[in-house]
Design a protein around this motif. Structure first.
Motif, mmCIF file in Angstrom:
data_model
loop_
_atom_site.group_PDB
_atom_site.id
_atom_site.type_symbol
_atom_site.label_atom_id
_atom_site.label_comp_id
_atom_site.label_asym_id
_atom_site.label_seq_id
_atom_site.Cartn_x
_atom_site.Cartn_y
_atom_site.Cartn_z
ATOM 1 N N ALA A 15 0.819 -1.215 0.000
ATOM 2 C CA ALA A 15 0.000 0.000 0.000
ATOM 3 C C ALA A 15 0.853 1.265 0.000
ATOM 4 O O ALA A 15 0.427 2.306 -0.499
ATOM 5 C CB ALA A 15 -0.944 -0.008 1.201
ATOM 6 N N CYS A 16 2.072 1.172 0.545
ATOM 7 C CA CYS A 16 2.945 2.346 0.666
ATOM 8 C C CYS A 16 3.957 2.475 -0.475
ATOM 9 O O CYS A 16 4.606 3.505 -0.595
ATOM 10 C CB CYS A 16 3.693 2.296 1.991
ATOM 11 S SG CYS A 16 2.613 2.545 3.401
ATOM 12 N N ARG A 17 4.104 1.455 -1.289
ATOM 13 C CA ARG A 17 5.084 1.505 -2.386
ATOM 14 C C ARG A 17 4.808 2.716 -3.268
ATOM 15 O O ARG A 17 3.682 2.987 -3.654
ATOM 16 C CB ARG A 17 5.035 0.234 -3.223
ATOM 17 C CG ARG A 17 5.559 -0.960 -2.488
ATOM 18 C CD ARG A 17 6.682 -1.633 -3.267
ATOM 19 N NE ARG A 17 7.014 -2.903 -2.644
ATOM 20 C CZ ARG A 17 7.986 -3.050 -1.736
ATOM 21 N NH1 ARG A 17 8.718 -2.027 -1.384
ATOM 22 N NH2 ARG A 17 8.232 -4.222 -1.210
ATOM 23 N N GLY A 18 5.846 3.453 -3.571
ATOM 24 C CA GLY A 18 5.728 4.628 -4.416
ATOM 25 C C GLY A 18 5.378 5.900 -3.668
ATOM 26 O O GLY A 18 5.493 6.989 -4.226
ATOM 27 N N LEU A 19 4.959 5.781 -2.416
ATOM 28 C CA LEU A 19 4.595 6.968 -1.648
ATOM 29 C C LEU A 19 5.782 7.599 -0.927
ATOM 30 O O LEU A 19 5.789 8.797 -0.666
ATOM 31 C CB LEU A 19 3.515 6.615 -0.612
ATOM 32 C CG LEU A 19 2.173 6.139 -1.158
ATOM 33 C CD1 LEU A 19 1.254 5.742 -0.010
ATOM 34 C CD2 LEU A 19 1.532 7.219 -2.014
ATOM 35 N N TYR A 20 6.761 6.768 -0.591
ATOM 36 C CA TYR A 20 7.863 7.226 0.238
ATOM 37 C C TYR A 20 9.197 6.878 -0.402
ATOM 38 O O TYR A 20 9.276 6.023 -1.274
ATOM 39 C CB TYR A 20 7.762 6.617 1.650
ATOM 40 C CG TYR A 20 6.416 6.892 2.255
ATOM 41 C CD1 TYR A 20 6.046 8.185 2.599
ATOM 42 C CD2 TYR A 20 5.488 5.873 2.421
ATOM 43 C CE1 TYR A 20 4.794 8.456 3.109
ATOM 44 C CE2 TYR A 20 4.228 6.140 2.932
ATOM 45 C CZ TYR A 20 3.894 7.441 3.268
ATOM 46 O OH TYR A 20 2.651 7.713 3.766
#
Length: 167
Positions: free
Chosen positions: A24-29
């Motif tokens: 779910a967090c891949r690409g966000l941080y």
């Protein structure tokens, strides 16, 4: 919280043990990675470790605190939130009542909760019995004074502490 930190311009790395959370967090941080436990964190890498409602899920919380300290750069900070032991009685009462437990048995279980104020092992036993499943894997119920000692023993200087009561 990672999103709030990123919005301030921080270079955020996020880690979790849950593959679903990682995806779910891949690409966000800046970096998202899986950890088995806190020993997977790189030494001296971070200016800030923000651990919120995690410590109560870690089997060896003292080792986790030491690993957090090891992972910080000199002058780095740990922001830590975790649950305390006191409110675990409400989880037990709710679960026992809804499970149809006899009132005298509820009184006996409440006495086990009281005994937890005098023994870390009893606290953890109570939390594992009554809070592990309903609260998503809680292993510990911390007493503030003892947790402060554990944080200090891990090498931290406590600058601020407080109690947050959500409504």
């Amino acid at each position: 919280y990672a999103g709030v930190l990123k919005a301030t311009g921080a270079d955020v790395e996020a880690c979790d043990t849950s593959e679903a959370a990682i995806q779910a967090c891949r690409g966000l941080y800046h970096r998202v990675f899986a950890v088995r436990d806190s020993s997977d964190l790189a030494s001296g890498r971070y200016d800030l470790i923000f651990s919120t409602e995690v410590l109560e899920h870690i089997q060896d919380h003292r080792a986790a605190l030491a690993n957090f300290h090891r992972s910080l750069r000199p002058g780095g900070s740990l922001v830590l939130t975790t649950t305390t032991y006191g409110p675990t009685i409400f989880t037990m009462l709710y679960t026992a009542k809804n499970g149809g437990m006899h009132p005298l048995r509820i009184v006996a279980e409440s006495m086990d909760w009281l005994r937890g104020y005098f023994s870390e092992a009893r606290r953890d036993d109570f939390v594992r019995k009554w809070c592990f499943k309903p609260l998503g894997g809680h292993l510990h119920g911390f007493m503030a004074r003892k947790l402060r000692a554990d944080v200090r023993n891990a090498g931290f200087l406590i600058e601020r502490q407080g109690v947050f009561y959500p409504l």
